[in-house]
Design a protein around this motif. Structure first.
Motif, PDB file in Angstrom:
ATOM      1  N   ASP A  61       0.879  -1.161   0.000  1.00  0.00           N
ATOM      2  CA  ASP A  61       0.000   0.000   0.000  1.00  0.00           C
ATOM      3  C   ASP A  61       0.918   1.213   0.000  1.00  0.00           C
ATOM      4  O   ASP A  61       1.626   1.457   0.979  1.00  0.00           O
ATOM      5  N   ASN A  63       0.493   4.171   0.453  1.00  0.00           N
ATOM      6  CA  ASN A  63       0.254   5.152   1.507  1.00  0.00           C
ATOM      7  C   ASN A  63       0.902   4.752   2.838  1.00  0.00           C
ATOM      8  O   ASN A  63       0.900   5.543   3.783  1.00  0.00           O
ATOM      9  N   GLN A 107      -8.024  11.431  -0.187  1.00  0.00           N
ATOM     10  CA  GLN A 107      -7.443  10.128  -0.516  1.00  0.00           C
ATOM     11  C   GLN A 107      -6.660  10.199  -1.829  1.00  0.00           C
ATOM     12  O   GLN A 107      -5.561   9.645  -1.944  1.00  0.00           O
ATOM     13  N   THR A 111      -2.612   9.684  -2.166  1.00  0.00           N
ATOM     14  CA  THR A 111      -2.116   8.567  -2.967  1.00  0.00           C
ATOM     15  C   THR A 111      -1.315   9.045  -4.174  1.00  0.00           C
ATOM     16  O   THR A 111      -0.249   8.512  -4.478  1.00  0.00           O
ATOM     17  N   ALA A 115       2.210   9.809  -1.620  1.00  0.00           N
ATOM     18  CA  ALA A 115       2.730   8.451  -1.802  1.00  0.00           C
ATOM     19  C   ALA A 115       3.702   8.385  -2.977  1.00  0.00           C
ATOM     20  O   ALA A 115       4.677   7.625  -2.944  1.00  0.00           O
TER      21      ALA A 115
END
Length: 250
Positions: A61, A63, A107, A111, A115
């Motif tokens: 993931d 994140n 989000q 991301t 991220a």
């Protein structure tokens, strides 16, 4: 030739498509994503079609920033070196600001930009240690201007990623590093992130788009629109046309 290719978000869409294209070329693949069952299926299919290709898959993931650094280093240890990292993982959730969808917008922001920053940092640490490597960021044609509705935050994150990539390149020029960096700006390529979007002009299917992506990446350009036609021309126009015309693409 860059032998070992690391791709994030490789369980579907453009990431999966690029992995398949690189497997055809005999490249070794380090693939990561959240959905490991899909990665394992992809690994199995590649093993059957291209038995000489080494494929390693890991859950990630993006994140979870500590995990990004850990997984990238584990891939490097497993393969001996990582020759190219494609920062591909992303999402397209969101809505017009002020309409109650902050949770979705944030989000996407986390991301697609924060991220991605972690992935770039992790990749560059490896490349600097190796003294070679090619960092590829998957931005978007939407990075060139502000976009309406669900595209607003998405476009902003891709613009941020484009600027981040150029900043990295500026650092590489300054330090005379042998590490290469490329920003890729796809136009409309059919993938999981846009599968529900209908009647979009110039949309190409996933396989066609991914072939064009890999071909562009192999040139190791500073920046590339993919597919080149018509997106190089559209990109030129987007920077210059009034916003009310540009927003029709969103």
């Amino acid at each position: 030739m860059r032998k070992t290719i690391l791709i994030t978000g490789a369980s579907s869409g453009l990431g999966e498509g690029m992995a398949r294209e690189y497997a055809k070329q005999g490249r070794d693949l380090a693939l990561c994503a959240r959905r490991t069952e899909r990665l394992e299926q992809l690994k199995s299919e590649i093993a059957q079609q291209y038995p000489s290709v080494k494929v390693s898959v890991k859950a990630l993931d993006v994140n979870d920033h500590d995990a990004v650094f850990q997984v990238f280093k584990e891939f490097q240890q497993e393969f001996g070196s990582i020759d190219r990292v494609i920062v591909n993982a992303g999402m397209g959730k969101g809505a017009s600001l002020g309409t109650g969808y902050f949770y979705a917008n944030v989000q996407t922001a986390q991301t697609n930009f924060v991220a991605a920053l972690a992935q770039c940092e992790a990749a560059l640490e490896i490349f600097y240690q190796q003294q070679h490597g090619h960092l590829v960021t998957i931005s978007s044609i939407s990075a060139l201007r502000g976009m309406p509705r669900a595209m607003t935050v998405y476009a902003a994150t891709k613009a941020g990623l484009l600027a981040l990539t150029e900043g990295i390149r500026a650092d590489l020029i300054r330090t005379k590093s042998k590490v290469k960096v490329s920003a890729i700006l796809p136009g409309f390529i059919r993938s999981e992130i846009n599968e529900k979007v209908k009647n979009t002009p110039f949309m190409v299917d996933t396989e066609t788009g991914c072939k064009a992506l890999v071909k562009a990446i192999e040139r190791e350009p500073v920046q590339a629109y993919v597919p080149g036609w018509p997106w190089a021309l559209i990109g030129f126009l987007m920077k210059r046309l009034p916003l009310k015309w540009v927003m029709k693409l969103g």
